[in-house]
Design an enzyme around this catalytic site. Structure first.
Site, PDB file in Angstrom:
ATOM      1  N   THR A 187      12.141  28.019  75.444  1.00  0.00           N
ATOM      2  CA  THR A 187      11.683  26.732  74.736  1.00  0.00           C
ATOM      3  C   THR A 187      11.092  26.845  73.367  1.00  0.00           C
ATOM      4  OG1 THR A 187       9.521  26.191  75.699  1.00  0.00           O
ATOM      5  CG2 THR A 187      11.266  25.874  77.025  1.00  0.00           C
ATOM      6  N   LYS A 196       6.404  24.917  73.462  1.00  0.00           N
ATOM      7  CA  LYS A 196       5.312  25.486  74.369  1.00  0.00           C
ATOM      8  C   LYS A 196       4.421  25.945  73.435  1.00  0.00           C
ATOM      9  CE  LYS A 196       8.024  24.625  78.404  1.00  0.00           C
ATOM     10  NZ  LYS A 196       8.545  25.368  79.930  1.00  0.00           N
ATOM     11  N   ARG A 247      10.792  19.646  70.761  1.00  0.00           N
ATOM     12  CA  ARG A 247      11.120  19.915  72.000  1.00  0.00           C
ATOM     13  C   ARG A 247      12.288  20.269  71.960  1.00  0.00           C
ATOM     14  NH1 ARG A 247       9.064  18.834  76.751  1.00  0.00           N
ATOM     15  NH2 ARG A 247       7.281  18.379  75.520  1.00  0.00           N
ATOM     16  N   TYR A 279      27.395  14.874  63.366  1.00  0.00           N
ATOM     17  CA  TYR A 279      28.247  15.573  64.467  1.00  0.00           C
ATOM     18  C   TYR A 279      28.713  16.874  63.993  1.00  0.00           C
ATOM     19  CZ  TYR A 279      28.991  13.568  69.054  1.00  0.00           C
ATOM     20  OH  TYR A 279      28.700  13.180  70.406  1.00  0.00           O
ATOM     21  N   GLU A 311      30.011  19.758  66.374  1.00  0.00           N
ATOM     22  CA  GLU A 311      30.489  20.744  67.255  1.00  0.00           C
ATOM     23  C   GLU A 311      30.950  21.693  66.612  1.00  0.00           C
ATOM     24  OE1 GLU A 311      32.975  18.398  69.710  1.00  0.00           O
ATOM     25  OE2 GLU A 311      31.519  17.407  70.983  1.00  0.00           O
ATOM     26  N   ASP A 328      13.524  34.761  80.950  1.00  0.00           N
ATOM     27  CA  ASP A 328      13.112  33.394  80.446  1.00  0.00           C
ATOM     28  C   ASP A 328      11.655  33.522  79.945  1.00  0.00           C
ATOM     29  OD1 ASP A 328      12.573  30.811  80.182  1.00  0.00           O
ATOM     30  OD2 ASP A 328      13.218  30.462  82.421  1.00  0.00           O
TER      31      ASP A 328
HETATM   32  C1  LIG Z   1       9.465  24.911  80.430  1.00  0.00           C
HETATM   33  C2  LIG Z   1      10.289  25.949  81.071  1.00  0.00           C
HETATM   34  C3  LIG Z   1      11.976  25.828  81.220  1.00  0.00           C
HETATM   35  C4  LIG Z   1      12.348  24.449  80.882  1.00  0.00           C
HETATM   36  O1  LIG Z   1      12.126  24.079  79.573  1.00  0.00           O
HETATM   37  P1  LIG Z   1      12.854  22.410  79.398  1.00  0.00           P
HETATM   38  O2  LIG Z   1      12.864  22.272  77.952  1.00  0.00           O
HETATM   39  O3  LIG Z   1      11.766  21.777  80.034  1.00  0.00           O
HETATM   40  O4  LIG Z   1      14.051  22.239  79.890  1.00  0.00           O
HETATM   41  C5  LIG Z   1      12.563  26.625  81.720  1.00  0.00           C
HETATM   42  N1  LIG Z   1      12.035  28.128  82.064  1.00  0.00           N
HETATM   43  C6  LIG Z   1      10.683  28.189  82.311  1.00  0.00           C
HETATM   44  C7  LIG Z   1      10.187  29.470  82.617  1.00  0.00           C
HETATM   45  C8  LIG Z   1       9.953  27.106  81.980  1.00  0.00           C
HETATM   46  O5  LIG Z   1       8.554  27.382  81.589  1.00  0.00           O
END
Ligand SMILES: *Cc1c(COP(=O)(O)O)cnc(C)c1O
Length: 433
Positions: free
Chosen positions: A240, A243, A249, A68, A70, A214
């Site tokens: 993320t 990807k 993940r 933990y 935090e 994003d």
């Molecule tokens: C995949 C994705 C997310 C979310 O990611 P998670 O790890 O699945 O929560 C957010 N924004 C965009 C544009 C994505 O392609």
């Protein structure tokens, strides 16, 4: 069903001690085996997936999961954080170096969690923000009615131009001037083209909005210096790590020094509890991997492969929206060949090709049917495939989708699957040592 213990070089792919797991829980151990068989046995073309390294998987399957912590390094709410502080500091410094950012927060549990922190830092319930709408290529967390982002805020959605099928920048500017959003978002889950970050920066300045990118999908291409970076333009960039970036993940964000305190408070304690220190360790490993020349070559190859796949599909009558791609993914419009996205996904699956149905801009079909499919090249590039294999994959997709069937015993499914098997045998995921 009894299974042989995997080859010694396979062990890392199941975590630290596979034999111990088999002893305690053979049912779960079996799934780890069959999932690895599944990854190895098919063509993985889901644009948001990848094949992370044994080093990343080993960090994930570690005792750091127990701790933990935090708070942030040096300012924790628990004792015993001396060692995890080291790993989080490594992850933060590496993220800042990799992206040339003033500040990094590596605690978000996922892309969606990182996005929550952006809303938490900059908006109050009922505030207005502008982002790409989901059916046009955005993400659920960009204001969809089923997401907190659409339920708790006033989400204004922009789309793509009917002719070019790329972001409708005129509409973005009009909506920003009309609605004066507090926050403007660029980025999405089905955008095959590069985004004009300078345009968004200037527009955000004009209307007094925060500019958020994003970069969940394409941050790996940025890390590999294969496409321009949003970091010099944006107030905050969320992403993320699993990807194109090929890490665990999870999620993370980088931002300017000006917004560091607000975003840190929004990640913890506003949105999350204890950080996942094993995942943060795996992110540190991933950021180190992503800073190498080898990773830059991979990122360039991902795009070269993606362009070839789109071009070859176009030659075979399967039309990529916008006419092609600049990134790791393309969105294919199946209306010309009279197949729905849902049928295409099922036919491809029966042939050993894993991809997803996807709405295309102005899609006349419901989302669970859709007129398109989305394909991406991160996984097959990680497996070492090149443009020659992309030509072959295009032919296999076109055959399965146009002449195939959802029945795996259909002759076309069988024939394509045999060719897929040949390909993945030559370019294996997690090659045996
Ligand atoms: C995949 C994705 C997310 C979310 O990611 P998670 O790890 O699945 O929560 C957010 N924004 C965009 C544009 C994505 O392609």
């Amino acid at each position: 069903m009894t299974r042989e213990f995997p080859m010694p070089s396979d062990q890392t792919f199941y975590g630290s001690d596979f034999e111990a797991l088999q002893g305690v829980d053979p049912d779960v151990a079996e799934v780890l085996l069959t999932e690895l068989d599944r990854i190895r046995g098919g063509l993985q073309l889901i644009a948001s997936e990848n094949i992370s390294s044994p080093a990343v998987l080993t960090a994930l399957g570690s005792t750091l999961s127990n701790k933990y912590a935090e708070g942030y390094p040096g300012r924790r709410y628990y004792g015993g954080c001396s060692e995890v502080d080291k790993v989080e500091t490594l992850a933060i410094e590496r993220a800042k170096d990799l992206f040339g950012a003033e500040h990094a927060n590596v605690q978000p549990h996922s892309g969606a969690s990182a996005n929550q922190a952006v809303y938490g830092a900059f908006l109050k319930p009922g505030d207005t923000f502008l982002a790409m709408s989901l059916p046009m290529g955005g993400h659920l967390t960009h204001g969809s009615k089923v997401s907190f982002s659409g339920k708790w805020f006033n989400a204004i959605g922009y789309g793509v131009d009917k002719q070019t099928e790329d972001i409708d920048y005129d509409q973005v500017a009009e909506l920003a001037r009309e609605h004066r959003p507090k926050l403007i978002c660029a980025g999405g889950s089905a955008i095959p083209r590069l985004i004009d970050f300078e345009f968004f920066r200037n527009l955000a300045d004009e209307v007094g909005a925060i500019f958020w990118v994003d970069a969940a999908h394409f941050i790996g291409l940025v890390a590999g210096k294969a496409i321009p970076s949003p970091v010099p333009h944006a107030d905050v960039v969320t992403f993320t790590t699993h990807k194109v970036l090929r890490g665990p993940r999870s999620g993370a964000l980088v931002c300017t020094a000006e917004h560091a305190a607000a975003l840190d408070k929004a990640v913890f304690p506003m949105m999350q509890g204890g950080p996942q220190m094993h995942t943060i360790a795996a992110k540190a490993v991933n950021f180190k991997e992503a800073a190498t020349a080898e990773f830059a070559r991979y990122a360039a190859d991902v795009i070269a492969n993606s362009k070839q796949l789109a071009a070859s599909l176009l030659e075979l009558g399967v039309r990529p929206t916008t006419g092609g791609t600049d990134t790791h993914l393309s969105l294919l419009d199946l209306q010309g060949i009279g197949v729905t996205g849902r049928d295409a996904e099922a036919r491809a699956d029966a042939a050993g090709i894993v991809l997803n149905k996807n709405a295309i801009p102005f899609d006349p079909q419901k989302p669970n049917v859709a007129s398109g499919i989305r394909v991406g090249t991160p996984s097959v590039t990680t497996q070492g495939m090149g443009v020659e294999q992309m030509r072959q994959i295009a032919a296999l997709i076109a055959r399965a989708v146009t002449e195939g069937d959802a029945d795996p015993d259909h002759p076309v499914s069988k024939e394509v699957r045999a060719q897929v098997t040949d390909l993945v045998t030559r370019f294996p995921a997690y090659p045996r040592g």
